[in-house]
Design an enzyme around this catalytic site. Sequence first.
Site, PDB file in Angstrom:
ATOM      1  CB  CYS A   1      40.892  45.898  22.684  1.00 46.61           C
ATOM      2  SG  CYS A   1      41.322  44.952  24.164  1.00 46.61           S
TER       3      CYS A   1
ATOM      4  NE  ARG B   1      36.114  47.074  19.022  1.00 51.86           N
ATOM      5  CZ  ARG B   1      35.553  46.047  18.389  1.00 51.86           C
ATOM      6  NH1 ARG B   1      34.365  46.193  17.839  1.00 51.86           N
ATOM      7  NH2 ARG B   1      36.165  44.877  18.312  1.00 51.86           N
TER       8      ARG B   1
ATOM      9  CD1 TRP C   1      35.877  45.198  28.616  1.00 53.91           C
ATOM     10  CD2 TRP C   1      36.771  43.189  28.179  1.00 53.91           C
ATOM     11  NE1 TRP C   1      35.132  44.249  29.278  1.00 53.91           N
ATOM     12  CE2 TRP C   1      35.671  43.010  29.036  1.00 53.91           C
ATOM     13  CE3 TRP C   1      37.496  42.071  27.770  1.00 53.91           C
ATOM     14  CZ2 TRP C   1      35.264  41.754  29.485  1.00 53.91           C
ATOM     15  CZ3 TRP C   1      37.102  40.814  28.231  1.00 53.91           C
ATOM     16  CH2 TRP C   1      36.005  40.669  29.067  1.00 53.91           C
TER      17      TRP C   1
ATOM     18  CG  ASN D   1      40.221  43.234  19.647  1.00 52.47           C
ATOM     19  OD1 ASN D   1      40.030  42.810  20.786  1.00 52.47           O
ATOM     20  ND2 ASN D   1      39.263  43.289  18.732  1.00 52.47           N
ATOM     21  N   GLY D   2      42.249  40.757  20.804  1.00 55.83           N
ATOM     22  CA  GLY D   2      42.137  39.308  20.707  1.00 55.83           C
ATOM     23  C   GLY D   2      42.845  38.642  21.855  1.00 55.83           C
TER      24      GLY D   2
ATOM     25  CD  GLU E   1      17.661  42.437  26.278  1.00 55.06           C
ATOM     26  OE1 GLU E   1      18.265  43.491  26.006  1.00 55.06           O
ATOM     27  OE2 GLU E   1      18.242  41.326  26.358  1.00 55.06           O
TER      28      GLU E   1
ATOM     29  CE  LYS F   1      19.816  46.003  27.055  1.00 54.37           C
ATOM     30  NZ  LYS F   1      20.391  44.688  27.192  1.00 54.37           N
TER      31      LYS F   1
ATOM     32  CD  GLU G   1      23.538  44.254  29.342  1.00 52.26           C
ATOM     33  OE1 GLU G   1      24.215  43.594  28.546  1.00 52.26           O
ATOM     34  OE2 GLU G   1      22.566  44.958  28.980  1.00 52.26           O
TER      35      GLU G   1
ATOM     36  CG  HIS H   1       8.366  24.712  39.451  1.00 52.74           C
ATOM     37  ND1 HIS H   1       7.830  23.543  39.969  1.00 52.74           N
ATOM     38  CD2 HIS H   1       7.513  25.128  38.489  1.00 52.74           C
ATOM     39  CE1 HIS H   1       6.706  23.257  39.343  1.00 52.74           C
ATOM     40  NE2 HIS H   1       6.481  24.207  38.441  1.00 52.74           N
TER      41      HIS H   1
ATOM     42  CE  LYS I   1      26.418  47.888  20.973  1.00 56.67           C
ATOM     43  NZ  LYS I   1      25.102  47.965  21.636  1.00 56.67           N
TER      44      LYS I   1
END
Length: 596
Positions: free
Chosen positions: A2, A28, A74, A100-101, A469, A473, A476, A492, A591
């Site tokens: 947040c 955030r 968030w 926040n937390g 990566e 991306k 996301e 495999h 983020k």
Amino acid sequence: MCGIIGAVGRGDETLDTLVHGLSKLEYRGYDSAGVALTGDRLDVCKQSGEIADLRAALESREMRGAAGIGHTRWSTHGPPTDANAHPHLDCTGDVAVVHNGIIENYQELRDRLVSAGHGFKSDTDTEVVPHLIEDALADGADPEAALREAVAHLEGSYAIAMVVAGEDTVYAARNDSPLVLGVSEDATYLASDVPAFRDFTDRVVYLADGEFATLSADGYRVSDVDGNPVEKTIDTVDWDPEETGKSGYDHYMLKEIHEQPRALRQCLRGRVDEMSGTVDIEDLGDLSPTAVQFVACGTSYHAALYGEQLFREAGIPAQTFLASEYATAVPPIGDALVVGVTQSGETADTLSALREARKRGARTLAVTNTVGSTAARECDHALYIRAGPEIGVAASKTFATQLAALNLLALGTTRADGARAAIAALRDLPGNVQSVLDSSNAGSVAETYVDAGAYFFIGRGAQFPVALEGALKMKEISYKHAEGFAAGELKHGPLALVTEDTPVFAVVTGDGEMATKTVGNVKEVEARDAPVVAVTDGQSDVERYADHVLEIPETHPRAAAVLANVQLQLVSYHVANELGRSIDKPRNLAKSVTVE
């Protein structure tokens, strides 16, 4: 996760200052937002949805106050609704809190408060805080003491900001969630991150765990858990507020992809001496690890996998761990240097892993983008990647600069063979990235495969983390299924998923054994009618078996990984753009992940 903003001393501009700050913190969290202003009484407005929805709700309101707080959320406890949006109030309506937390013992506290007659209106853990403060105020405590008494009951992580009716003051407390103060001549600010107030001041004070702050128009006061004054250093932010704008690009992410040449120059500047073939990182002193353990999450984990290979090439045993796993099952450390790779320096899982390592006597190093972050302060050493502000939730330029910084770390602390060639490639890297940006045909490739059922990415050696990566991306920002594999692992199991509707992006650089084997893997998927997109420097014959080619300049294998990643970033961006996705603010993501 947040985002918190607070301001005192802005007069009639307080509300605009808060909303502006929230817009800078939306990376955030962006499922609800709200503000509270204080004067003779509290005035609160909160709204589910993005900051634009809050702005719309405010159009019909006349809100004024000399001090205020704001929050963008968030969700962790309860869905994104108006009721669950912050700020939260006590029963009297005189106390407003943003947080926040995660308060781990909130249910126990809530049950006790309900039994005592308090009424709750949300599903959140945060709402226990204003009610605890209400009780302390009723017992005669002043607002600062009431906040101190309330947080003494909390278990977990928190950055809390509070306003009280009739008080032109913002009160704050921090534990395991970031809070930074902004200081100007006529106003004082607090926020989860500097961009929230950077347009108003470049002078900042970073709060540490267990510290409390009281903000007024005349300045600020910081104290410890016992109320003792704490002298704080005022730092100066060295980046311009314009860096957090879009600069004419459609999205922050596209802008930040194109900022990579500059970010890489910043990362390398003053640290590389090509004439002598040496790297000089003065910040680290005489650091010569005999073993290395990396801990990281997400994109930073992929960077750490790349860094692991650099140390192994230099003959230094190295391992990479997901920070969330490391923190709960710490492996034998011995005399290893434990390196936490974290863009924000506030990633909760990575901080936990580093703290567990320190408890066991390990030396620790943070590779981070954020000066003054918790990781930078708590570790024995810090290596800054110098990427500048990154607003898009999906990492782009910070990954590139993490790879560059890890090269510097490996070259500067070991006696690696071929160092001079690697250093020359690092020098050329910004220009080569610019060449890729100028000539990429990623847009047309994305258009061809935008309707694919899934995407697979393969690579070997330094290109394996790039494949991971690239898949991340795509997931996301496009919300399409994507997976990255070590190329040799295709047969495999994953090969069962390959069809004519699953393009395979193969990163093939150089002409050595790894390239030859990866070309063999390309032939395997081609034989099963899967379209192949080769990301290559042209040294192998992979183009013969590819439906499309994304070219990169020929360079050192270490640098080739960075260049290949730029092509994959562009593909993911263009696929997401074709699909009309919320590229800068992907659903369900934030983020900086500051909760475990």
